[in-house]
Each structure stands twice: as C-alpha cells, then as structure tokens.
Design an enzyme around this catalytic site. Structure first.
Site, short mmCIF file in Angstrom:
data_model
loop_
_atom_site.label_atom_id
_atom_site.label_comp_id
_atom_site.label_asym_id
_atom_site.label_seq_id
_atom_site.Cartn_x
_atom_site.Cartn_y
_atom_site.Cartn_z
N ASP A 1 -10.57 1.87 -3.27
CA ASP A 1 -11.13 1.61 -1.95
C ASP A 1 -12.65 1.56 -2.02
O ASP A 1 -13.31 1.15 -1.06
CB ASP A 1 -10.71 2.69 -0.96
CG ASP A 1 -9.34 2.39 -0.38
OD1 ASP A 1 -8.82 1.29 -0.62
OD2 ASP A 1 -8.78 3.27 0.30
N ASP B 1 0.83 -1.20 0.00
CA ASP B 1 0.00 0.00 0.00
C ASP B 1 0.87 1.26 0.00
O ASP B 1 2.08 1.21 0.29
CB ASP B 1 -0.88 -0.04 1.26
CG ASP B 1 -2.19 0.71 1.11
OD1 ASP B 1 -2.32 1.51 0.17
OD2 ASP B 1 -3.08 0.50 1.97
C1 DGJ Z 1 -5.85 1.77 1.93
C2 DGJ Z 1 -6.21 0.54 1.15
O1 DGJ Z 1 -6.68 0.88 -0.11
C3 DGJ Z 1 -7.22 -0.28 1.95
O2 DGJ Z 1 -7.67 -1.36 1.19
C4 DGJ Z 1 -6.57 -0.71 3.21
O3 DGJ Z 1 -5.51 -1.57 2.93
C5 DGJ Z 1 -6.09 0.50 4.00
N1 DGJ Z 1 -5.30 1.37 3.19
C6 DGJ Z 1 -5.33 0.08 5.20
O4 DGJ Z 1 -4.80 1.13 5.88
#
Ligand code: DGJ
Length: 744
Positions: free
Chosen positions: A549, A479
C-alpha cells in the site's frame, strides 16, 4: 537423464549439470543426505560423504553399530523419537499417544515431467522433457503411515522442487502433527541467513544475520503468508555478493501459516526446513486417507544472489505463472483507490477514466466501494451487488462506458471477508469464523468467512461469477485486509480443528482455481492490504501482486528491491501515485516516482485531473516509454546493482537474454553536497564485446566498459556548478535504455 540411481546401493543423484542433489538409503533403512550443491559427476557413488564413525555417547538405534547415531547423521527427511534430537520433518500422533515413527525405504519410481499437487498451487513442467521427478516411498511399519517424498529437477534451471505426502495404509487413524515440505542437512553452517521481513506498508525488507548454533526461524501464524515474513529465506556464504559466490534459496509455494527454520547443531550441521507451521496444525488421517504438503522450491546458485533470483524468476515465469498472462504484456492500469477512496460516482469515475485514456492507460480499475452500501470500511463486504446510490445504472453499465472509452475494465473484490453490517452477515452470521462461546475480534471492522466450508466458497463463486459475466471485466484485484483470529470452524469435528488453517487456504485456492478456469482471460492481481500475501502460491493463480500500500518512491525502492529476490518484475504491482504521498507525506518528483514504478507492472494510482499540463505530458511519456520496453521488464534477466538497505543509492537493470538491450534504473534518495565531479554506475549482464548506445547520451560504449567502469551519470549540483548540473535536490533518478549496435 536427470536422475541417476544405483539400485544396488540405493544411491539417488539428481543433476542437470548445474546442481547436484544426492542421498542414499542408510543401513537402518532411512534416507541419509549426501550432498547438495554445485553439480558433481553423475557416474560415481558418493556414499563416503556420509561420515558417522565418530564415537559418541549418543544413543544408537542399531545394536551392532554403536557409532550409528541419528544424532550425528545428516538425514534426508528426519522423523522423531529414535535418537535424533534435532527438530524432525514429520511427526505423527498415534491413538495410544506415541509420537515415535521410523520411516524406512520401500521403493522408488521416476516420473517424466512433474505431477501436480491436488488442490495446491505448484510449479509445473510444460512437457515431459522439461523435468524429471523422483518419488521415494518410505513406510513406518507400526502406524502403517506411508510417506512419499517427491523431488523434481528441471532440465535447465538450478532448481529442485520438493514435496511430501502421507498416506494411512494402516488399520487405525492417526494425527499428522508436522509435515515439512523440505528438509536439508547441510554439512556446515558458514552462512549468512537472508530473509524478507517487515510490516504493512514496509514489506519485504532485506534482513541478514549470521547463522549460529541453535534455532533461527521466520514464520507466520496469521492465516496468510503475511506482511511480516515472506515464505523465503536464503543461506549465502559470507563472501557471496550479488554477482558471485554460493547461495541456497528456499521458497514455499504456499499462502498460509508457514515455518522456515534453520537449526545448527553441536557439530555445526545446518538443518534447513520449510513447510506448514506445525503450531496448531494437525490432520487426522483415517485408514485410506492421505495428506499432501505444499511444495518447496530450492535454488542453488554459484552466481551470487542475482543468480539465485534469476533462477526463481525463470522458474516462476515458465513453470508457475499460468494462463495467457504468463507470456503476455501486462496492461498499464489506473486504479482509482488513492484518487477517490470511497467517494465517487459515475461522473467522477468516467472523468478519471477518460483522462486516463488520454495518458495512454489501457485498463481502468474500480477499487473498493462499488458494492452494497459501502461508504467507508465499516459495512457491506459480502454484498457483491452494485451500490446503486453511487452507480445508479449498475456496474455493468459503467463497465460498458469504460470500454466505450477504449479501456479495459477491472474490479476490486475482497471475497474472503464479511462486514457484520451486511446482508450476507445478517442472512448467515454462522458463516464467519469464530468460536461459539467467545467474542469475535474484528480487523478493519470486518470478519473472515469460513473458507474451510465448501458451501461458503460455492456461494462466493456464484456471486463473483455473476459480476464477471455482468461486466465482462478483464481484471480482478483480490484483496484480503485482515488476518485470522478465533480460528475455529463449526464445520469441523473437535479433533479436526487443527486442520482449519490449511482447509481455509485450500478453500481460497479452490475459488481461485474455479474462477481462473472459467474466466481464463481475467488477469488477477492478488493483494492483502498491500503485500501481505505476496507469495508463490498466489502467483499460481494471480500473475501479479500489489506489492504494498506504500506507493512512496523512496520506500518502494526497498520494497521492490526486496521482492525481486524471489519474484519476477512483471509480478510486482507498482504505480505512480500523487504527492504528498498518502503513506509517508513525502513529495518525490514525478520522475523518481515513474522511474521506480517502471521496474514492475507499472500503472497509476491517482486522479489525472490533479496533474498540471506539464505533468500530464511527462506521465504520457513515461507510459509510452514503459509500453515500448515492457517486454524487457517481463522477460529480461534482472540484476540488482546498488542496495537501498546499505546506502543512499539504489540501482538495478533488466537485460534481455540475448544482451541486445537493457534498461538500467538508478536512484539517489538524498542529495550529497560537493560530491564527485563525475559518478559512474557499474552495470551487469551486458555482452562484454558488445558496443552499446545509451539513450540521450552521445557516442557509444563497450559492454565491458559499462560493466567494469560504469555508465557515466548526469552531473549532480555540487554547490558551485550551477548551470552545468543536470540533477540536484533529493530524490534523483535516471533510467537508461541501452541498445547493442554492434560487436567487437
Ligand atoms: C487495501 C489495498 O491494498 C488497497 O490498495 C485498497 O484496495 C484497499 N485495501 C481498499 O480497501
């Protein structure tokens, strides 16, 4: 032979029968563009395509030929300062402050296959027969700068890959201020420009505008390719559709600051260029130093937008994505993020995992919060050791329990970041990016580590490698949750600060490369707060990317539709999540959520414990269906059929290359009262002479009939046909499996 050269006239023609790319060396020694488009016969000179005899009041660099003005000539890789007033592809600042260069032809070479780009992601040719590369060497005599222009043509794809590098052969240092990866002067501008723009949670929305006089561009200055603009744009003729007509696509294999720009001049020429964003970029080259720009991938399609996308998909599947996952089924995963956020312990995770196993899930992914002392997003990034409060036995032990359940184990990392409240920051406050005399801005309460410094990348490698060894994991979600501010590295001299952003991403690529080399069986999924770094550069290391997300099905239709313009379905991370959806508070039925996630990597982002028995059975069936057909998703030819940006319905299909099978997805976001009695969905890509059966439908259908008249859709409730309608309400969807059972 893919590259045809007339050495006397210095006429270069790359063609594979699908596309032709032609340029020559002009009378002033600079390369001039002749043609880019549908294949032309290779046995002919096309020098007459270069017309420059218009008498103009412009400057001419050739005293004996006043008509030869760079202002009106279509150039191959324009430089600055000798009469072309459009933006150049390359600029160099000499020590005396001059920015003028004139790159003239020195020689060329042909390489079998395709050379790699040192330290950078790039498409590759598996064998020397797959592709040929033309390298043209130009030189600017005054600075001693040598410029290599590389052009690769693949045997069976309408694709030209380009890159450029500069070498300082002179005696004095200079600063490279701009180096585009590709520049093309198209003779007219009768195009609509398409691009994929958006924001966090609504990435890669399709935008379209008419190309007009002046400069039009998309870009990123965030240190990542960004949620806001994908490093891709395309130019289609106004009459071009998904299925027919001409389109040129441009995509950068790069994950940091980029510029994609079209400049239409006063004669209507369209200069289209793409590369590292020149704003705040400069690179000092001492004598003997060189700089390699990233790769740009240009696709020409005469088969509409679907033809362009299919070329990108094929190229990326066969010549960009590497490792065992390039040609393997992707595991169906369950990620605990939306199920628990930071609030979990061993018992909770194991209970989710065992329920996941019952549903048919193959890989359990533990997301953010397993390390340091991380109970929210204010701490612990950088402390990549188990949080013993949550997982007293350690993450290695947990991984073993998960494996004992018959699941693979995966973990979340955010390697590029550090929380001010962390052991790592306390020990090394100077490892975070920031200017010494200014306050550092935070993003999601975190700072960015200075990946332009090797010792920091080394340290992160050690930390990640240790966890990979401890857990035996087979998947990592990498990430990156904030963009870069106060871009400055104390590791760089003042006159090298312009190198920072590029050196940073080289550090990211270096860490990826070391991990994928040492742990080839680990599947990486890139992520940047969802789809903030979904680009071809990342795909070289991470075969799939978390698309957004936003897991709301109606929004996902747009995000996945947009992503499909460039990226193959099996790279698009897509999951079923709980309702009300955590990003939109919308409640789409499970079927719609599953039917949408199906056209991607497919997985779950929820706690199976919240599902009713009926829902569990349904999820089980969807997972089984996906497993049965995931090869089609991975290898199939993808066609977009109905556009969510233009209407209430979306449809698409993946058809296997031999046309024996297809999956068709159809979605209607809002119910329409008193609609047509019978609706049909025209599909694409089938064998017109084939006879097909459709899952859950009686009878058989001709491929021609299904494409030109359509698949009969289940009847919708129209206000009066209660008892006879098979669907109704908002968020309707259907997935059809088509199988060829014979041919006429
Ligand atoms: C952003 C990601 O896109 C989410 O899926 C998740 O992993 C969060 N960060 C975790 O902090």
């Amino acid at each position: 032979m893919l590259i045809h050269i007339n050495e006397e006239k210095l006429h270069f023609h790359l063609t594979n029968g699908q596309v032709s790319y032609i340029f020559h060396i002009m009378k002033n020694g600079q390369p001039g563009s002749l043609y880019y488009g549908k294949a032309l016969h290779p046995g002919k000179l096309y020098t007459h395509f270069q017309v420059y005899d218009i008498p103009t009041p412009n400057s001419s660099h050739l005293p004996d030929d006043p008509a030869f003005s760079l202002e009106t000539i279509r150039q191959e890789y324009p430089a600055y300062g000798t009469g072309d007033y459009r933006e150049p592809a390359v600029t160099i600042r000499q020590n005396n402050g001059s920015h003028i260069t004139q790159f003239v032809y020195k020689n060329f070479s042909i390489l079998k296959g395709k050379p790699g780009l040192s330290g950078l992601p790039a498409t590759y040719a598996e064998s020397a027969e797959d592709a040929e590369t033309l390298r043209v060497l130009l030189e600017d005599e005054v600075t001693g700068a040598e410029l290599n222009l590389d052009y690769t043509i693949f045997k069976s794809l309408p694709v030209i890959c380009r890159s450029a590098s500069v070498y300082n052969k002179g005696k004095a240092p200079f600063h490279l201020e701009r180096i585009m990866s590709s520049s093309v002067d198209l003779p007219d501008h009768q195009f609509d420009m398409l691009h994929l723009s958006g924001a966090w949670s609504r990435e890669r929305q399709l935008k379209e505008r008419k190309l007009e006089a002046g400069i039009q561009s998309i870009s990123s200055l965030r240190g990542s390719s960004s949620h806001h603009h994908n490093p891709f744009f395309a130019f289609k003729r106004p009459e071009t559709t998904e299925h027919n007509g001409e389109v040129y696509g441009f995509n950068l294999v790069y994950s940091s600051n980029f510029l994609a720009q079209a400049e239409v001049d006063h004669y209507g020429t369209a200069r289209i260029m793409m590369g590292i964003h020149p704003f705040r970029f400069e690179w000092k080259l001492e004598p003997g130093d060189s700089f390699q720009a990233p790769e740009a991938v240009m696709v020409y399609s005469e088969k509409g937008l679907n033809g362009m996308s299919q070329a990108y998909h094929d190229l990326f599947r066969k010549h960009l994505i590497r490792g065992p996952y390039a040609n393997a089924d992707r595991p169906v995963l369950l990620n605990n993020w939306e199920a628990t956020y930071f609030d979990f312990n061993e018992e909770k995770l194991l209970s989710i995992a065992s329920r996941a196993k019952e549903l048919g899930i193959e890989l359990f992914v533990l997301d953010d919060g397993w390390f340091g002392n991380r109970n929210d997003d204010t701490s612990s990034l950088g402390d990549w050791e188990t949080d013993r409060n949550k997982l007293p036995e350690g993450v290695g032990w947990l991984a073993k329990q998960i494996r004992n359940l018959g699941l693979q184990f995966g973990l979340w990392f955010e390697p590029e970041m550090v929380s001010p409240e962390s052991g790592l920051f306390t020990a090394h406050p100077d490892w975070a990016i920031g200017t010494p005399d200014r306050q550092a801005s935070l993003g999601r309460n975190q700072r960015v580590l200075d990946f332009s410094r090797k010792e920091i990348v080394d340290a992160l490698y050690e930390k990640m490698a240790a966890i990979i060894r401890e857990t035996g994991l087979t998947y990592i979600k990498w990430d990156m949750n904030r963009n870069i501010t106060e871009a400055y590295s104390p590791g760089l001299e003042p006159d090298r600060q312009g190198e920072f952003f590029h050196r940073y991403i080289l550090g990211v690529y270096d860490l990826y490369e070391r991990l994928v080399s040492e742990f080839p069986n680990v599947l990486f999924e890139s992520c940047a707060g969802g789809g903030g770094r979904f680009d071809a550069g990342m795909l070289y290391y991470a075969p799939q990317a978390w698309a957004s997300d936003n897991t709301d099905a109606a929004e996902r239709l747009k995000i996945q539709y947009g992503s499909s313009f460039v990226y193959p379905l099996y790279s698009i991370g897509s999951h079923i999540s709980a309702v009300p959806n955590h990003q939109t508070e919308r409640s789409a039925p499970l079927k719609m959520r599953a039917d949408t996630a199906l056209f991607g990597t497919f997985g779950c982002e929820l706690d199976p414990g919240i599902l009713s028995e009926e829902e569990k059975e349904a999820v089980k069936e969807h997972i089984a269906f996906y497993k049965q057909h995931r090869r089609l998703i991975r290898e199939g030819e993808f066609y977009r059929l109905l556009d969510p940006f233009k209407g209430n319905e979306t449809a698409w299909t993946a058809v296997c290359k031999d046309q024996t099978e297809a999956l068709v997805g159809w979605y209607k976001v809002l119910a329409v009262p008193n609609g047509r009695k019978q609706e049909f969905l025209k599909t694409a890509g089938l064998d017109p002479d084939g006879i097909y059966e459709i899952s859950q439908m009686e009878g058989s259908f001709g491929g021609d009939e299904l494409m030109y008249h359509g698949i009969p859709l289940p009847a919708e409730f129209n206000g009066v046909n209660r008892g006879h309608a098979e669907r109704g309400g908002d968020f309707q969807s259907a997935v059809f499996y088509l199988k060829r059972i014979g041919r006429r």
